[in-house]
Enzyme design. Structure first.
Site, mmCIF file in Angstrom:
data_model
loop_
_atom_site.group_PDB
_atom_site.id
_atom_site.type_symbol
_atom_site.label_atom_id
_atom_site.label_comp_id
_atom_site.label_asym_id
_atom_site.label_seq_id
_atom_site.Cartn_x
_atom_site.Cartn_y
_atom_site.Cartn_z
ATOM 1 N N HIS A 198 5.417 -8.701 -8.769
ATOM 2 C CA HIS A 198 4.091 -8.211 -9.157
ATOM 3 C C HIS A 198 4.282 -7.118 -10.203
ATOM 4 O O HIS A 198 5.113 -6.236 -10.036
ATOM 5 C CB HIS A 198 3.395 -7.639 -7.910
ATOM 6 C CG HIS A 198 1.964 -7.272 -8.120
ATOM 7 N ND1 HIS A 198 1.567 -6.165 -8.845
ATOM 8 C CD2 HIS A 198 0.823 -7.857 -7.692
ATOM 9 C CE1 HIS A 198 0.244 -6.099 -8.848
ATOM 10 N NE2 HIS A 198 -0.243 -7.117 -8.162
ATOM 11 N N CYS A 236 -0.664 -10.657 -12.565
ATOM 12 C CA CYS A 236 -1.820 -9.892 -12.079
ATOM 13 C C CYS A 236 -2.580 -9.389 -13.301
ATOM 14 O O CYS A 236 -2.125 -8.486 -14.006
ATOM 15 C CB CYS A 236 -1.375 -8.739 -11.186
ATOM 16 S SG CYS A 236 -2.770 -7.742 -10.640
ATOM 17 N N HIS A 263 -3.004 -13.327 -9.658
ATOM 18 C CA HIS A 263 -4.089 -12.473 -9.165
ATOM 19 C C HIS A 263 -5.090 -12.397 -10.298
ATOM 20 O O HIS A 263 -4.828 -11.749 -11.313
ATOM 21 C CB HIS A 263 -3.589 -11.058 -8.877
ATOM 22 C CG HIS A 263 -2.692 -10.953 -7.685
ATOM 23 N ND1 HIS A 263 -2.081 -9.770 -7.322
ATOM 24 C CD2 HIS A 263 -2.341 -11.855 -6.757
ATOM 25 C CE1 HIS A 263 -1.373 -9.970 -6.228
ATOM 26 N NE2 HIS A 263 -1.499 -11.225 -5.864
ATOM 27 N N ASP A 308 -8.756 -11.084 -6.779
ATOM 28 C CA ASP A 308 -8.094 -9.836 -6.384
ATOM 29 C C ASP A 308 -9.169 -8.829 -6.019
ATOM 30 O O ASP A 308 -10.256 -9.204 -5.612
ATOM 31 C CB ASP A 308 -7.164 -9.402 -7.518
ATOM 32 C CG ASP A 308 -6.045 -8.492 -7.044
ATOM 33 O OD1 ASP A 308 -6.004 -8.164 -5.860
ATOM 34 O OD2 ASP A 308 -5.204 -8.131 -7.867
ATOM 35 N N HIS A 309 -8.859 -7.565 -6.177
ATOM 36 C CA HIS A 309 -9.771 -6.512 -5.716
ATOM 37 C C HIS A 309 -11.232 -6.862 -5.997
ATOM 38 O O HIS A 309 -11.583 -7.234 -7.109
ATOM 39 C CB HIS A 309 -9.474 -5.204 -6.445
ATOM 40 C CG HIS A 309 -8.064 -4.775 -6.288
ATOM 41 N ND1 HIS A 309 -7.528 -3.738 -6.985
ATOM 42 C CD2 HIS A 309 -7.072 -5.259 -5.516
ATOM 43 C CE1 HIS A 309 -6.263 -3.592 -6.643
ATOM 44 N NE2 HIS A 309 -5.952 -4.512 -5.757
ATOM 45 N N TYR A 322 -10.691 -4.837 -0.806
ATOM 46 C CA TYR A 322 -10.500 -6.056 -0.020
ATOM 47 C C TYR A 322 -11.636 -6.369 0.945
ATOM 48 O O TYR A 322 -11.413 -6.824 2.056
ATOM 49 C CB TYR A 322 -9.142 -5.992 0.705
ATOM 50 C CG TYR A 322 -8.009 -6.186 -0.275
ATOM 51 C CD1 TYR A 322 -7.640 -7.456 -0.687
ATOM 52 C CD2 TYR A 322 -7.356 -5.098 -0.852
ATOM 53 C CE1 TYR A 322 -6.633 -7.649 -1.621
ATOM 54 C CE2 TYR A 322 -6.345 -5.276 -1.790
ATOM 55 C CZ TYR A 322 -5.998 -6.556 -2.162
ATOM 56 O OH TYR A 322 -5.011 -6.754 -3.094
HETATM 57 C C1 DNO Z 1 -3.078 -4.176 -4.377
HETATM 58 C C2 DNO Z 1 -2.111 -5.243 -4.556
HETATM 59 C C3 DNO Z 1 -0.703 -4.730 -4.433
HETATM 60 C C4 DNO Z 1 0.235 -5.878 -4.301
HETATM 61 C C5 DNO Z 1 1.668 -5.494 -4.331
HETATM 62 C C6 DNO Z 1 2.550 -6.706 -4.388
HETATM 63 O O1 DNO Z 1 -4.139 -4.417 -4.003
HETATM 64 O O2 DNO Z 1 -2.306 -5.926 -5.720
HETATM 65 O O3 DNO Z 1 -0.616 -3.909 -3.329
HETATM 66 O O4 DNO Z 1 0.025 -6.520 -3.103
HETATM 67 O O5 DNO Z 1 1.945 -4.697 -5.387
HETATM 68 O O6 DNO Z 1 3.821 -6.356 -4.054
#
Ligand code: DNO
Length: 347
Positions: A198, A236, A263, A308-309, A322
């Site tokens: 990531h 990401c 992501h 993602d978020h 989340y």
């Molecule tokens: C946050 C995530 C990160 C991700 C880690 C992967 O929300 O995108 O915490 O899980 O960096 O190792």
């Protein structure tokens, strides 16, 4: 592609039932949460996640994350033993049917934000970052108040870690990543697992901490260290996209065969090293979501994707980034983008 959704285990208010009700969902992304970084996950805990998911018609093929302990990143004397434990986790996960492991090599902090409840004009709350505010909180000055991280370290621990990283610097961090990859990737190959690093979030250093998975050239350097398809990337978009120099459409296209997990989230850049998280669609922010998905489809991408978020909307309260609602909207939007682009390609 396979659409997935992050699930934080039995204590997650976003239950497996709710996740299974999101149209197009193939599986969950999860982890064993009761073992400290560096420990070996029990086969029982791994198979419990798989069984719970299966009871809701969901697969468990992606882990996020198997955390890399600081001692591996720092190259401490305990690193070799910890790498052995890491390899054992890769073997056990592969045996249980996990196909992709997301991890990161970020010193001390994983993601970092200056605000967890940034109020937006429509009344939503979102995570936000402003470098000015973050640097004012420099923990080395003893002013330790980092949203999301206050509880993770004592002041002395944090200061010790910051000092240790300042001493090793960027090149030693690269060396330690190389040692890690040279040990883990062959095990991943044997276990049928694709490792997907990531990127650093945000993609620049702070407080003197080195950060290396930040841009196209550095990702390429990391790929070239161990040229195996199992040595891959989690693209990401929100993390890399915080830096306007990062051309995500180009990266999606150039690295397509090494991208195993995506992501897909949007952010709006609002100034120098300043951004806030927004709804997933392209129009909501600065990231060309359509262009990225198009580059992936054109490149023949067949890995995992997740929204993602999300923002907190409709009065939802939950784990920052989340909650259910905005991420579910994101999933539906992304599923639609893929469907349209894939169908258009076949015509
Ligand atoms: C946050 C995530 C990160 C991700 C880690 C992967 O929300 O995108 O915490 O899980 O960096 O190792």
């Amino acid at each position: 592609m396979k659409m997935t959704f992050r699930w934080y285990g039995d204590s997650d208010p976003v239950t497996l039932e709710k996740i299974s009700q999101i149209p197009g969902m193939s599986g969950i992304v999860s982890a064993v949460y009761d073992v400290k970084p560096g420990g070996v996950w029990s086969e029982e805990s791994i198979s419990k996640i798989k069984t719970s998911a299966a009871e809701h018609g969901l697969e468990f093929e992606v882990v996020e994350s198997v955390p890399v302990p600081e001692d591996i990143k720092l190259g401490s004397s305990s690193a070799a033993g910890l790498i052995d434990n890491y390899c054992e986790n890769v073997r056990r996960l592969g045996k249980a049917g996990v196909k992709c492991i997301c991890y990161n090599f970020m010193p001390v902090f994983d993601w970092l934000r200056s605000e967890l409840e940034h109020k937006q004009p429509d009344g939503a709350n979102a995570l936000a970052y402003d470098e000015k505010t973050v640097l004012e909180m420099n923990p080395l000055k003893g002013d330790l108040s980092l949203p999301g991280w206050d509880a993770s370290y004592t002041k002395a621990e944090m200061q010790g870690l910051l000092k240790a990283y300042e001493e090793i610097g960027e090149e030693k961090l690269w060396k330690n990543l190389e040692t890690f990859l040279k040990a883990v990737i062959p095990v991943a190959e044997e276990s049928g697992v694709k490792m997907a690093i990531h990127p650093d979030d945000p993609p620049w250093g702070m407080f003197g901490l080195p950060r290396i998975i930040t841009c196209r050239d550095n990702i390429k350097r990391m790929f070239d260290m161990v040229p195996s398809v199992n040595n891959g990337l989690t693209l990401c978009t929100g993390s890399l996209g915080a830096d306007p120099e990062n051309d995500l459409v180009l990266m999606a296209s150039e690295f397509c065969d090494r991208i195993h997990f995506v992501h897909l989230r949007n952010i709006k850049r609002t100034g120098y090293r300043k951004f806030e998280e927004v709804g997933h669609p392209t129009d909501c922010g600065s990231i060309d979501m359509y262009g990225i998905v198009k580059a992936l489809v054109d490149g023949g991408f067949d890995g995992y994707v997740r929204p993602d978020h999300g923002r907190m909307i409709w009065g939802e309260k939950g784990r920052y980034g989340y909650g259910l609602y905005d991420r579910a909207l994101g999933a539906a939007y992304i599923t639609g983008l893929f469907e349209a682009i894939e169908k258009e390609k076949k015509i």
